[in-house]
Design a protein around this motif. Sequence first.
Motif, mmCIF file in Angstrom:
data_model
loop_
_atom_site.group_PDB
_atom_site.id
_atom_site.type_symbol
_atom_site.label_atom_id
_atom_site.label_comp_id
_atom_site.label_asym_id
_atom_site.label_seq_id
_atom_site.Cartn_x
_atom_site.Cartn_y
_atom_site.Cartn_z
ATOM 1 N N LEU A 1 56.281 48.750 -0.338
ATOM 2 C CA LEU A 1 55.404 48.693 0.827
ATOM 3 C C LEU A 1 56.226 48.919 2.090
ATOM 4 C CD1 LEU A 1 53.285 45.488 0.058
ATOM 5 C CD2 LEU A 1 52.491 47.853 -0.066
ATOM 6 N N GLU A 2 55.556 49.386 3.129
ATOM 7 C CA GLU A 2 56.227 49.479 4.418
ATOM 8 C C GLU A 2 56.495 48.076 4.939
ATOM 9 O OE1 GLU A 2 54.227 51.931 7.252
ATOM 10 O OE2 GLU A 2 53.853 53.506 5.783
ATOM 11 N N LEU A 3 57.487 47.930 5.786
ATOM 12 C CA LEU A 3 57.821 46.647 6.378
ATOM 13 C C LEU A 3 56.620 46.100 7.145
ATOM 14 C CD1 LEU A 3 60.123 44.614 6.828
ATOM 15 C CD2 LEU A 3 60.681 45.873 8.912
ATOM 16 N N ASN A 4 56.310 44.832 6.920
ATOM 17 C CA ASN A 4 55.184 44.145 7.579
ATOM 18 C C ASN A 4 53.849 44.840 7.346
ATOM 19 O OD1 ASN A 4 56.860 42.117 8.709
ATOM 20 N ND2 ASN A 4 57.462 43.546 10.317
ATOM 21 N N CYS A 5 53.660 45.376 6.154
ATOM 22 C CA CYS A 5 52.415 46.065 5.808
ATOM 23 C C CYS A 5 51.253 45.064 5.796
ATOM 24 C CB CYS A 5 52.554 46.714 4.428
ATOM 25 S SG CYS A 5 51.062 47.553 3.887
ATOM 26 N N LYS A 6 50.246 45.351 6.590
ATOM 27 C CA LYS A 6 49.029 44.536 6.652
ATOM 28 C C LYS A 6 47.847 45.472 6.468
ATOM 29 C CE LYS A 6 51.103 40.680 7.961
ATOM 30 N NZ LYS A 6 51.197 39.519 7.132
ATOM 31 N N LEU A 7 47.071 45.244 5.425
ATOM 32 C CA LEU A 7 45.899 46.068 5.159
ATOM 33 C C LEU A 7 44.638 45.235 5.378
ATOM 34 C CD1 LEU A 7 47.082 47.777 1.846
ATOM 35 C CD2 LEU A 7 47.107 48.747 4.147
ATOM 36 N N THR A 8 43.609 45.850 5.931
ATOM 37 C CA THR A 8 42.335 45.162 6.125
ATOM 38 C C THR A 8 41.209 45.971 5.485
ATOM 39 O OG1 THR A 8 41.827 46.235 8.234
ATOM 40 C CG2 THR A 8 43.149 44.212 8.332
ATOM 41 N N LEU A 9 40.037 45.378 5.450
ATOM 42 C CA LEU A 9 38.883 46.030 4.826
ATOM 43 C C LEU A 9 38.441 47.290 5.551
ATOM 44 C CD1 LEU A 9 36.728 42.869 4.048
ATOM 45 C CD2 LEU A 9 37.886 44.336 2.395
ATOM 46 N N LEU A 10 38.719 47.394 6.837
ATOM 47 C CA LEU A 10 38.198 48.506 7.634
ATOM 48 C C LEU A 10 39.249 49.528 8.033
ATOM 49 C CD1 LEU A 10 35.750 46.445 9.852
ATOM 50 C CD2 LEU A 10 35.261 47.692 7.742
ATOM 51 N N ASP A 11 40.448 49.456 7.477
ATOM 52 C CA ASP A 11 41.490 50.440 7.774
ATOM 53 C C ASP A 11 41.093 51.799 7.225
ATOM 54 O OD1 ASP A 11 43.152 48.564 8.927
ATOM 55 O OD2 ASP A 11 44.335 48.233 7.125
ATOM 56 N N GLY A 12 41.297 52.850 7.996
ATOM 57 C CA GLY A 12 41.085 54.212 7.499
ATOM 58 C C GLY A 12 39.626 54.534 7.236
ATOM 59 N N THR A 13 39.425 55.593 6.459
ATOM 60 C CA THR A 13 38.072 56.039 6.122
ATOM 61 C C THR A 13 37.802 55.766 4.647
ATOM 62 O OG1 THR A 13 38.893 58.259 5.630
ATOM 63 C CG2 THR A 13 38.102 57.862 7.857
ATOM 64 N N PRO A 14 36.535 55.530 4.270
ATOM 65 C CA PRO A 14 36.215 55.272 2.860
ATOM 66 C C PRO A 14 36.566 56.475 1.982
ATOM 67 C CG PRO A 14 34.361 54.693 4.270
ATOM 68 C CD PRO A 14 35.358 55.411 5.131
ATOM 69 N N LEU A 15 37.032 56.207 0.772
ATOM 70 C CA LEU A 15 37.327 57.285 -0.171
ATOM 71 C C LEU A 15 36.018 57.834 -0.731
ATOM 72 C CD1 LEU A 15 40.299 55.745 -2.219
ATOM 73 C CD2 LEU A 15 40.413 57.333 -0.296
ATOM 74 N N ASN A 16 35.943 59.157 -0.848
ATOM 75 C CA ASN A 16 34.740 59.769 -1.418
ATOM 76 C C ASN A 16 34.543 59.362 -2.869
ATOM 77 O OD1 ASN A 16 34.133 61.109 0.948
ATOM 78 N ND2 ASN A 16 35.360 62.899 0.400
ATOM 79 N N ASP A 17 35.630 59.371 -3.620
ATOM 80 C CA ASP A 17 35.584 58.977 -5.029
ATOM 81 C C ASP A 17 36.718 57.990 -5.289
ATOM 82 O OD1 ASP A 17 35.273 58.698 -7.740
ATOM 83 O OD2 ASP A 17 35.885 60.745 -8.240
ATOM 84 N N PRO A 18 36.416 56.698 -5.411
ATOM 85 C CA PRO A 18 37.457 55.685 -5.589
ATOM 86 C C PRO A 18 37.984 55.568 -7.023
ATOM 87 C CG PRO A 18 35.315 54.631 -5.454
ATOM 88 C CD PRO A 18 35.091 56.105 -5.249
ATOM 89 N N THR A 19 37.560 56.443 -7.918
ATOM 90 C CA THR A 19 37.929 56.326 -9.335
ATOM 91 C C THR A 19 39.442 56.336 -9.549
ATOM 92 O OG1 THR A 19 35.874 57.435 -9.929
ATOM 93 C CG2 THR A 19 37.564 57.301 -11.627
ATOM 94 N N LEU A 20 40.151 57.307 -8.959
ATOM 95 C CA LEU A 20 41.595 57.405 -9.152
ATOM 96 C C LEU A 20 42.286 56.156 -8.599
ATOM 97 C CD1 LEU A 20 44.087 58.939 -10.110
ATOM 98 C CD2 LEU A 20 44.136 60.096 -7.882
ATOM 99 N N TYR A 21 41.859 55.693 -7.446
ATOM 100 C CA TYR A 21 42.429 54.474 -6.856
ATOM 101 C C TYR A 21 42.317 53.314 -7.842
ATOM 102 C CZ TYR A 21 43.200 50.648 -3.546
ATOM 103 O OH TYR A 21 43.681 49.529 -2.912
ATOM 104 N N ARG A 22 41.135 53.115 -8.379
ATOM 105 C CA ARG A 22 40.890 52.002 -9.301
ATOM 106 C C ARG A 22 41.699 52.157 -10.589
ATOM 107 N NH1 ARG A 22 34.529 52.298 -7.906
ATOM 108 N NH2 ARG A 22 34.631 51.056 -5.986
#
Length: 194
Positions: free
Chosen positions: A47-68
């Motif tokens: 991970l990047e140093l001090n990585c903080k992820l939230t529910l609303l970061d970035g844009t939704p993935l069109n197809d989350p299958t690969l992520y999952r």
Amino acid sequence: MIITGDDSFGLEVSQNSDGYYLSQAKYASDLLSRAGITDSKIVSTPLELNCKLTLLDGTPLNDPTLYRQLVGSFVYLTITRPDISYAIYLVSQFMSAPRSTHFSAVLRILRYIKGTLFYGLHFSATSSLVLSGYSNVDWAGDLIDCRSTTGYYFFLGNSLISWRSKKQTVVARSSTESEYRALADATSELLWLR
């Protein structure tokens, strides 16, 4: 010697005069190929140093299958790779609605795995039988629900035998409270190991 129940989940066990070494290099390599990370650059941390992820970061993935699929495969990889446990814990929180920044974190984990393909667990033949452990917590480190994350590692001699990274079940009102909860979790594991 390679121990496996299925070729896709190869748990490789090798033995020499130093002891036993467990790894999942072939499984990790197959995972990189499936994700198309065969020719990408490597990174030195998952991970990047001090990585903080939230529910609303970035844009939704069109197809989350690969992520999952990738995050699910990472969970299995932590059997021999405790170095990625926290990173996997972090990205697994977004399985229901992953976004582009979450996927970027997954790609970074893959690049780290590529550079550390042959990492695994070593169980020393000459290790002492002294049980020792380390525990830590980040107070209110989760930006979503302000809960703390407990982490611990236990060694038998110099061989890692148990580890965990988990969000605490309640919101701690102070850093001291979160430390006590982490210590209680680690003590519980220590008593079970003994």
